[in-house]
Design an enzyme around this catalytic site. Structure first.
Site, PDB file in Angstrom:
ATOM      1  N   ASP A 198       0.868  -1.182   0.000  1.00 39.09           N
ATOM      2  CA  ASP A 198       0.000   0.000   0.000  1.00 39.09           C
ATOM      3  C   ASP A 198       0.900   1.226   0.000  1.00 39.09           C
ATOM      4  OD1 ASP A 198      -1.638   2.118   0.379  1.00 39.09           O
ATOM      5  OD2 ASP A 198      -2.652   1.333   2.159  1.00 39.09           O
ATOM      6  N   SER A 232      -1.122  14.288 -14.936  1.00 32.15           N
ATOM      7  CA  SER A 232      -2.420  14.312 -15.635  1.00 32.15           C
ATOM      8  C   SER A 232      -2.610  15.697 -16.234  1.00 32.15           C
ATOM      9  CB  SER A 232      -3.566  14.044 -14.644  1.00 32.15           C
ATOM     10  OG  SER A 232      -4.819  14.335 -15.243  1.00 32.15           O
ATOM     11  N   TYR A 272      -7.147  16.176  -6.566  1.00 32.08           N
ATOM     12  CA  TYR A 272      -6.445  15.408  -7.595  1.00 32.08           C
ATOM     13  C   TYR A 272      -5.657  16.345  -8.525  1.00 32.08           C
ATOM     14  CZ  TYR A 272      -5.983  12.198 -11.633  1.00 32.08           C
ATOM     15  OH  TYR A 272      -5.510  11.431 -12.664  1.00 32.08           O
ATOM     16  N   LYS A 330      -1.600  16.527  -8.985  1.00 27.11           N
ATOM     17  CA  LYS A 330      -0.951  16.304 -10.281  1.00 27.11           C
ATOM     18  C   LYS A 330      -0.134  17.533 -10.707  1.00 27.11           C
ATOM     19  CE  LYS A 330      -2.400  12.056 -10.975  1.00 27.11           C
ATOM     20  NZ  LYS A 330      -1.461  10.928 -10.938  1.00 27.11           N
TER      21      LYS A 330
END
Ligand SMILES: NC(=O)c1ccc[n+]([C@@H]2O[C@H](COP(=O)([O-])OP(=O)(O)OC[C@H]3O[C@@H](n4cnc5c(N)ncnc54)[C@H](O)[C@@H]3O)[C@@H](O)[C@H]2O)c1
Length: 264
Positions: free
Chosen positions: A67, A147, A160, A164
């Site tokens: 993990d 991204s 997110y 990124k």
């Protein structure tokens, strides 16, 4: 594309989040390029099947169940690669997750969950891989999967997109810090890729829009100049290039692999 080092010894790559999607395609591609590939993932079942796929194609491979939201697990995974093969030539920081929900509903726990895996882990895995590469004095390659969300922001994926954008920044800092050691560090910014993550995102967006997931995705694809989603192989091809000898003079770059939907 040939392997990073063209001596008799097989170069070693680590791919995180390698059990499915972009990471799996990248592991298969780097194995075809001549790397021994360590596949690291949280999902033990899909990890085993990905390792089998690489092995069936005669790739040298190992599965590491971890993990990577935990920095102890990041350390253990990279140490295990060195113990197994005694070297580390390339790291692909691909493991990532997103939370898609309205800006006004993001909680501190959402923020922590995304930033810890998508940004903190990228930094510390890069740091640890760099130490291993520097200790051997050999050339190295680090590729971070960012991204296009990190370029332009997302109204429903703010943590997110922040993570990124941070990955692009860490890529540039690491490229500057590691250049004298002949370690290149580059990022790839995929657009909309045909993976489970994209399907999950459009299930959630569809609920907000009151349309079907297929319709939500169709609207998004309609904005892509090249008229289709990326395949995981499209992204893996860019990783392969950055890990190749042909890319030895490229560092600190963030390459959009997005069918033209983002051009900055
Ligand atoms: N799919 C897209 O359209 C798209 C677009 C841009 C960027 N990306 C990025 O590409 C990367 C891969 O995306 P994907 O679409 O293949 O995703 P995916 O969800 O299909 O696969 C992600 C993989 O990472 C693993 N993973 C998740 N959390 C982990 C953890 N804590 N520790 C170890 N492994 C973990 C999962 O088990 C899974 O195998 C991500 O960083 C994502 O942000 C994807």
């Amino acid at each position: 594309m040939g392997p990073l080092r063209q001596d008799a010894v097989t170069p070693v790559a680590v791919v995180t989040g390698a059990a499915q999607g972009i990471g799996r395609a990248t592991a298969v591609r780097l194995a075809a390029d001549g790397f021994a590939v360590a596949l690291v993932d949280l999902n033990a079942d899909t990890l085993e099947s990905a390792v089998r796929e690489v092995a069936e194609r005669d790739g040298k491979t190992v599965a590491i169940h971890a993990d990577l939201a935990s920095l102890d697990e990041v350390t253990r995974a990279i140490e295990q690669v060195q113990t197994t093969w005694g070297r580390l030539d390339a790291l692909v920081n691909n493991a990532g997750r997103e939370i898609t929900k309205p800006f006004t509903e993001i909680s501190p726990a959402d923020w922590e969950a995304i930033l810890s895996l998508d940004l903190r882990t990228v930094f510390f895995a890069t740091q640890q891989a760099a130490r291993a590469m520097i200790a051997r004095g050999a050339e190295g390659r680090i590729v971070n999967i960012a991204s296009i969300a990190g370029r332009s922001g997302r109204s429903d994926q703010a943590p997110y997109a922040a993570a990124k954008a941070g990955v692009i920044s860490v890529t540039r800092s690491a490229a500057r810090a590691l250049a004298t050691h002949r370690i290149t560090v580059n990022a790839i910014c995929p657009g909309i890729v045909d993976t489970a993550m994209t399907r999950r995102i459009h299930e959630r967006r569809a609920r907000e829009l009151g349309v079907s997931p297929e319709e939500s995705l169709r609207r998004m694809v309609g904005r892509i100049p090249l008229g289709r989603m990326a395949s995981p192989d499209d992204v893996a091809a860019a990783v392969s290039f950055f890990c190749s000898p042909q890319a030895s003079y490229i560092t600190g770059q963030a390459l959009n692999v997005c069918g033209g939907i983002e051009m900055d």
